[in-house]
Design a protein around this motif. Structure first.
Motif, PDB file in Angstrom:
ATOM      1  N   GLY A   1      30.537 -23.923 -29.596  1.00 40.25           N
ATOM      2  CA  GLY A   1      31.314 -25.127 -29.910  1.00 40.25           C
ATOM      3  C   GLY A   1      30.473 -26.166 -30.623  1.00 40.25           C
TER       4      GLY A   1
ATOM      5  N   ILE B   1      34.162 -29.366 -20.771  1.00 40.86           N
ATOM      6  CA  ILE B   1      34.683 -28.148 -20.143  1.00 40.86           C
ATOM      7  C   ILE B   1      34.750 -28.358 -18.627  1.00 40.86           C
ATOM      8  CG2 ILE B   1      34.162 -25.714 -19.679  1.00 40.86           C
ATOM      9  CD1 ILE B   1      32.892 -25.719 -22.579  1.00 40.86           C
TER      10      ILE B   1
ATOM     11  N   HIS C   1      41.486 -27.422 -31.639  1.00 41.42           N
ATOM     12  CA  HIS C   1      40.905 -26.214 -31.064  1.00 41.42           C
ATOM     13  C   HIS C   1      40.214 -26.522 -29.735  1.00 41.42           C
ATOM     14  CE1 HIS C   1      38.845 -22.403 -30.663  1.00 41.42           C
ATOM     15  NE2 HIS C   1      37.727 -23.078 -30.477  1.00 41.42           N
ATOM     16  N   PHE C   2      39.568 -27.668 -29.639  1.00 40.12           N
ATOM     17  CA  PHE C   2      38.789 -27.990 -28.451  1.00 40.12           C
ATOM     18  C   PHE C   2      39.584 -28.708 -27.365  1.00 40.12           C
ATOM     19  CE2 PHE C   2      35.211 -27.688 -31.499  1.00 40.12           C
ATOM     20  CZ  PHE C   2      34.556 -26.647 -30.860  1.00 40.12           C
TER      21      PHE C   2
ATOM     22  N   TYR D   1      39.039 -27.140 -23.839  1.00 39.35           N
ATOM     23  CA  TYR D   1      39.303 -25.750 -23.494  1.00 39.35           C
ATOM     24  C   TYR D   1      38.003 -25.085 -23.048  1.00 39.35           C
ATOM     25  CZ  TYR D   1      43.912 -25.695 -25.756  1.00 39.35           C
ATOM     26  OH  TYR D   1      45.208 -25.923 -26.085  1.00 39.35           O
ATOM     27  N   PRO D   2      38.075 -24.169 -22.111  1.00 42.08           N
ATOM     28  CA  PRO D   2      36.871 -23.405 -21.760  1.00 42.08           C
ATOM     29  C   PRO D   2      36.426 -22.593 -22.978  1.00 42.08           C
ATOM     30  CG  PRO D   2      38.596 -23.082 -20.121  1.00 42.08           C
ATOM     31  CD  PRO D   2      39.213 -23.827 -21.272  1.00 42.08           C
ATOM     32  N   CYS D   3      35.183 -22.701 -23.308  1.00 41.07           N
ATOM     33  CA  CYS D   3      34.631 -21.948 -24.439  1.00 41.07           C
ATOM     34  C   CYS D   3      33.129 -21.894 -24.274  1.00 41.07           C
ATOM     35  CB  CYS D   3      34.998 -22.616 -25.769  1.00 41.07           C
ATOM     36  SG  CYS D   3      34.234 -24.224 -26.031  1.00 41.07           S
ATOM     37  N   ASP D   4      32.480 -21.171 -25.139  1.00 37.40           N
ATOM     38  CA  ASP D   4      31.023 -21.151 -25.154  1.00 37.40           C
ATOM     39  C   ASP D   4      30.569 -22.477 -25.751  1.00 37.40           C
ATOM     40  OD1 ASP D   4      28.396 -20.810 -26.560  1.00 37.40           O
ATOM     41  OD2 ASP D   4      28.503 -18.856 -25.575  1.00 37.40           O
TER      42      ASP D   4
END
Length: 197
Positions: free
Chosen positions: A156, A143, A189-190, A149-152
């Motif tokens: 993840g 990240i 997704h990531f 992608y920005p995510c928690d």
């Protein structure tokens, strides 16, 4: 085992019992496997099993501990000097391979396995937590360098671990369906658009 010194026999017997149990759990599922089956596959007397494990549930818990140690070793062998995106890609591939090798065991384990091992089994819980924290660190790295992608990152990491269950269930329910479709879905997704592959 006759040619081995007596002191070397117990660890080898324990390992043989765990390997036999894991193979049988993968082949038949926990409910269908008996201690007698495990002893027969391991080449030991049924009474010998009880020298190492109190119950069938204790054997199952030990198999889980061994499985998680194998998972952690596989993930830590991945070169962390690679980009975070490459690391996650390799980790997803390792998780998918491990799921294929242990499909029935994993599909069952995520349902009844943790209850059989005891939800309060600190060894298993701590091992899973350490694996998830390791994956979370890699997610944060990706990240930060914007290859993911920005995510928690914690979510993840848990999603990556759940990939094993998804692949294992898919192999049981649709054995002729290719699991790589699910693997590529998780990966897409990531991965950030334009990130290096």
């Amino acid at each position: 085992m006759r040619g081995l010194p007596r002191a070397c026999r117990p660890p080898l017997r324990r390992r043989a019992i765990l390997q036999a149990a894991r193979e049988l759990y993968i082949q038949k599922g926990f409910q269908e496997v008996t201690v007698h089956d495990i002893a027969e596959r391991a080449g030991v007397a049924q009474g010998t099993i009880y020298l190492y494990f109190k119950t069938k549930n204790h054997i199952y818990s030990a198999v889980w501990e061994h499985f998680l140690a194998d998972l952690e070793e596989r993930l830590r062998r991945i070169n962390c000097n690679d980009s975070a995106q490459k690391f996650i890609q390799k980790a997803v591939e390792e998780l998918a391979v491990l799921a294929k090798e242990n499909d029935r065991f994993l599909a069952e384990a995520f349902g009844i396995g943790f209850r059989l091992c005891g939800v309060n089994n600190k060894v298993l819980r701590n091992r899973l937590f350490e694996i998830a924290k390791f994956l979370e660190q890699q997610m944060k790295r990706g990240i930060k360098d914007q290859s993911l992608y920005p995510c928690d990152a914690w979510f993840g990491a848990l999603l990556l671990l759940s990939l094993m269950h998804i692949v294992a269930l898919n192999r049981m329910l649709l054995p002729n369906q290719l699991s790589h479709v699910y693997v590529s879905g998780i990966m897409s997704h990531f991965f950030a658009k334009g990130g290096s592959s």
